[in-house]
Design a protein around this motif. Structure first.
Motif, PDB file in Angstrom:
ATOM      1  N   ASP A  46       0.843  -1.184   0.000  1.00 15.04           N
ATOM      2  CA  ASP A  46       0.000   0.000   0.000  1.00 15.04           C
ATOM      3  C   ASP A  46       0.885   1.243   0.000  1.00 15.04           C
ATOM      4  OD1 ASP A  46      -2.815   1.062   2.064  1.00 15.04           O
ATOM      5  OD2 ASP A  46      -1.798   2.002   0.383  1.00 15.04           O
ATOM      6  N   ARG A  47       0.793   2.064  -1.056  1.00 12.89           N
ATOM      7  CA  ARG A  47       1.628   3.260  -1.161  1.00 12.89           C
ATOM      8  C   ARG A  47       1.051   4.452  -0.404  1.00 12.89           C
ATOM      9  NH1 ARG A  47       2.250   4.677  -7.178  1.00 12.89           N
ATOM     10  NH2 ARG A  47      -0.009   4.603  -7.032  1.00 12.89           N
ATOM     11  N   ASP A  48      -0.144   4.268   0.171  1.00  8.58           N
ATOM     12  CA  ASP A  48      -0.789   5.335   0.947  1.00  8.58           C
ATOM     13  C   ASP A  48      -0.996   6.617   0.149  1.00  8.58           C
ATOM     14  OD1 ASP A  48      -1.074   3.861   3.288  1.00  8.58           O
ATOM     15  OD2 ASP A  48       0.964   4.314   3.914  1.00  8.58           O
ATOM     16  N   ASN A  73      -1.661  14.791   0.277  1.00 12.73           N
ATOM     17  CA  ASN A  73      -2.373  15.998  -0.122  1.00 12.73           C
ATOM     18  C   ASN A  73      -2.005  16.358  -1.555  1.00 12.73           C
ATOM     19  OD1 ASN A  73       0.058  17.551  -0.119  1.00 12.73           O
ATOM     20  ND2 ASN A  73      -0.158  17.908   2.082  1.00 12.73           N
ATOM     21  N   VAL A  74      -2.660  17.382  -2.093  1.00 14.58           N
ATOM     22  CA  VAL A  74      -2.478  17.728  -3.501  1.00 14.58           C
ATOM     23  C   VAL A  74      -1.030  18.092  -3.806  1.00 14.58           C
ATOM     24  CG1 VAL A  74      -3.061  19.418  -5.269  1.00 14.58           C
ATOM     25  CG2 VAL A  74      -4.871  18.429  -3.863  1.00 14.58           C
ATOM     26  N   SER A  75      -0.416  18.875  -2.948  1.00 15.17           N
ATOM     27  CA  SER A  75       0.963  19.285  -3.181  1.00 15.17           C
ATOM     28  C   SER A  75       1.903  18.085  -3.210  1.00 15.17           C
ATOM     29  CB  SER A  75       1.407  20.264  -2.097  1.00 15.17           C
ATOM     30  OG  SER A  75       2.717  20.716  -2.338  1.00 15.17           O
ATOM     31  N   GLU A  76       1.689  17.132  -2.314  1.00 19.70           N
ATOM     32  CA  GLU A  76       2.522  15.923  -2.274  1.00 19.70           C
ATOM     33  C   GLU A  76       2.321  15.077  -3.530  1.00 19.70           C
ATOM     34  OE1 GLU A  76       2.836  15.071   2.523  1.00 19.70           O
ATOM     35  OE2 GLU A  76       1.011  14.499   1.448  1.00 19.70           O
ATOM     36  N   LEU A  77       1.078  14.987  -3.997  1.00 24.27           N
ATOM     37  CA  LEU A  77       0.807  14.227  -5.212  1.00 24.27           C
ATOM     38  C   LEU A  77       1.486  14.857  -6.423  1.00 24.27           C
ATOM     39  CD1 LEU A  77      -2.960  13.261  -4.830  1.00 24.27           C
ATOM     40  CD2 LEU A  77      -1.001  11.722  -4.794  1.00 24.27           C
ATOM     41  N   LEU A  78       1.455  16.192  -6.495  1.00 30.41           N
ATOM     42  CA  LEU A  78       2.123  16.869  -7.603  1.00 30.41           C
ATOM     43  C   LEU A  78       3.620  16.580  -7.600  1.00 30.41           C
ATOM     44  CD1 LEU A  78       0.399  20.371  -7.660  1.00 30.41           C
ATOM     45  CD2 LEU A  78       0.124  18.528  -9.308  1.00 30.41           C
ATOM     46  N   ASP A  79       4.215  16.575  -6.423  1.00 29.00           N
ATOM     47  CA  ASP A  79       5.646  16.283  -6.327  1.00 29.00           C
ATOM     48  C   ASP A  79       5.947  14.849  -6.760  1.00 29.00           C
ATOM     49  OD1 ASP A  79       6.193  18.822  -5.436  1.00 29.00           O
ATOM     50  OD2 ASP A  79       6.186  18.277  -3.306  1.00 29.00           O
ATOM     51  N   ILE A  80       5.093  13.919  -6.370  1.00 29.18           N
ATOM     52  CA  ILE A  80       5.277  12.518  -6.771  1.00 29.18           C
ATOM     53  C   ILE A  80       5.197  12.396  -8.292  1.00 29.18           C
ATOM     54  CG2 ILE A  80       4.203  10.222  -6.745  1.00 29.18           C
ATOM     55  CD1 ILE A  80       3.392  10.818  -3.832  1.00 29.18           C
ATOM     56  N   ILE A  81       4.208  13.065  -8.872  1.00 31.63           N
ATOM     57  CA  ILE A  81       4.038  13.017 -10.327  1.00 31.63           C
ATOM     58  C   ILE A  81       5.249  13.612 -11.036  1.00 31.63           C
ATOM     59  CG2 ILE A  81       2.676  13.882 -12.264  1.00 31.63           C
ATOM     60  CD1 ILE A  81       0.230  13.794 -10.299  1.00 31.63           C
ATOM     61  N   ASP A  82       5.680  14.777 -10.582  1.00 32.66           N
ATOM     62  CA  ASP A  82       6.820  15.464 -11.200  1.00 32.66           C
ATOM     63  C   ASP A  82       8.103  14.650 -11.088  1.00 32.66           C
ATOM     64  OD1 ASP A  82       5.705  17.789 -12.269  1.00 32.66           O
ATOM     65  OD2 ASP A  82       5.787  18.841 -10.364  1.00 32.66           O
ATOM     66  N   GLU A  83       8.378  14.183  -9.873  1.00 28.10           N
ATOM     67  CA  GLU A  83       9.675  13.588  -9.578  1.00 28.10           C
ATOM     68  C   GLU A  83       9.767  12.109  -9.950  1.00 28.10           C
ATOM     69  OE1 GLU A  83      10.208  14.393  -5.465  1.00 28.10           O
ATOM     70  OE2 GLU A  83      10.117  16.575  -5.723  1.00 28.10           O
ATOM     71  N   ILE A  93      -3.435  26.264  -4.327  1.00 26.70           N
ATOM     72  CA  ILE A  93      -3.146  25.762  -2.984  1.00 26.70           C
ATOM     73  C   ILE A  93      -2.720  26.906  -2.067  1.00 26.70           C
ATOM     74  CG2 ILE A  93      -1.600  24.281  -1.639  1.00 26.70           C
ATOM     75  CD1 ILE A  93      -1.466  22.424  -4.083  1.00 26.70           C
ATOM     76  N   ASP A  94      -2.015  27.868  -2.640  1.00 29.43           N
ATOM     77  CA  ASP A  94      -1.527  29.021  -1.861  1.00 29.43           C
ATOM     78  C   ASP A  94      -2.579  30.115  -1.695  1.00 29.43           C
ATOM     79  OD1 ASP A  94       0.937  27.842  -1.515  1.00 29.43           O
ATOM     80  OD2 ASP A  94       1.828  28.799  -3.268  1.00 29.43           O
ATOM     81  N   LYS A 135      -6.938  12.538 -10.174  1.00 30.71           N
ATOM     82  CA  LYS A 135      -7.277  12.621  -8.751  1.00 30.71           C
ATOM     83  C   LYS A 135      -6.866  13.982  -8.179  1.00 30.71           C
ATOM     84  CE  LYS A 135      -5.825  10.818  -4.251  1.00 30.71           C
ATOM     85  NZ  LYS A 135      -7.135  10.941  -3.593  1.00 30.71           N
ATOM     86  N   THR A 136      -5.687  14.437  -8.577  1.00 25.22           N
ATOM     87  CA  THR A 136      -5.163  15.699  -8.054  1.00 25.22           C
ATOM     88  C   THR A 136      -6.067  16.858  -8.408  1.00 25.22           C
ATOM     89  OG1 THR A 136      -2.889  14.884  -8.181  1.00 25.22           O
ATOM     90  CG2 THR A 136      -3.201  17.267  -8.106  1.00 25.22           C
TER      91      THR A 136
END
Length: 217
Positions: A64-66, A71-81, A142-143, A210-211
């Motif tokens: 399970d990757r949880d 949150n949205v910002s974390e998902l964007l970072d995962i997608i980018d990186e 987000i900001d 999802k984001t």
């Protein structure tokens, strides 16, 4: 565990590797949040209970990757990186293999090459638009920026997503779902790589969708 009424998106957000069990039958979960495991089985004349059982067996093997807790910002970072960087690195390599292992003089081969080139173009366009335009706009929301400012950009993302899915479907058709009759070892290797990169693309599109739904709430 899942049942026939479990929505596909609910499963794949947390267990992305399960995309391999759904993609031979449908990509529609990327455009229809209400599509269930039972729907997929019924629409493809599969035994519903057997299909559910197969998925649950695979679930036991998955980590399970949880992602559902990010949150949205974390998902964007995962997608980018992760996803964008993997695709940017892998697509040019795969293009070399296609040029090397597919016979362009053969009609069927030339069609595979043509569709794959369309996929490269479509994926590059998607990534460029997301990185340069959409992700910065989402982070601005987000900001505190008005979320309505990203509505046109999310609409554009949906168009690019549909275009990518259409090309993936065509590539599957042209490659017989990445299974070549009397294939050489090189072609089998190539089709395996195509299959793997399809997993990455589908997982990326799911997280992207999802984001944007999260930020537009």
């Amino acid at each position: 565990m899942v049942n026939k009424n479990t929505k596909i998106t609910q499963v794949l957000v947390k267990y992305a590797d399960l995309v391999k069990i759904f993609k031979p039958y449908t990509f529609e979960y990327l455009t229809d949040d209400n599509l269930t495991i039972g729907d997929v089985a019924t629409n493809n004349n599969l035994d519903v209970e057997g299909f559910v059982r197969e998925i649950n067996e695979l679930l036991k093997e998955e980590m399970d990757r949880d992602l559902g807790e990010k949150n949205v910002s974390e998902l964007l970072d995962i997608i980018d990186e992760t996803y964008f960087e993997d695709l940017i690195d892998e697509m040019p390599v795969l293009r070399i293999y296609v040029e090397k292992f597919i016979d362009s003089k053969d009609t069927a081969g030339s069609e595979v090459i043509e569709v794959f080139e369309s996929l490269v173009e479509q994926v590059n366009s998607y990534i460029e638009y997301a990185k340069e335009t959409l992700h910065p706009l989402v982070k601005a929301v987000i900001d505190g920026q008005d979320k309505n400012t990203i509505t046109p950009s999310v609409t554009k993302q949906a168009e690019l997503k549909r275009g990518t899915l259409d090309v993936l479907k065509r590539l599957r058709e042209k490659t017989n779902h990445y299974v070549a009759e009397d294939a050489t070892a090189e072609t089998q290797f190539l089709y395996s790589r195509m299959n793997a990169i399809e997993d990455t693309i589908l997982d990326m599109l799911l997280l992207e969708t999802k984001t944007y739904k999260e930020v537009m709430k």
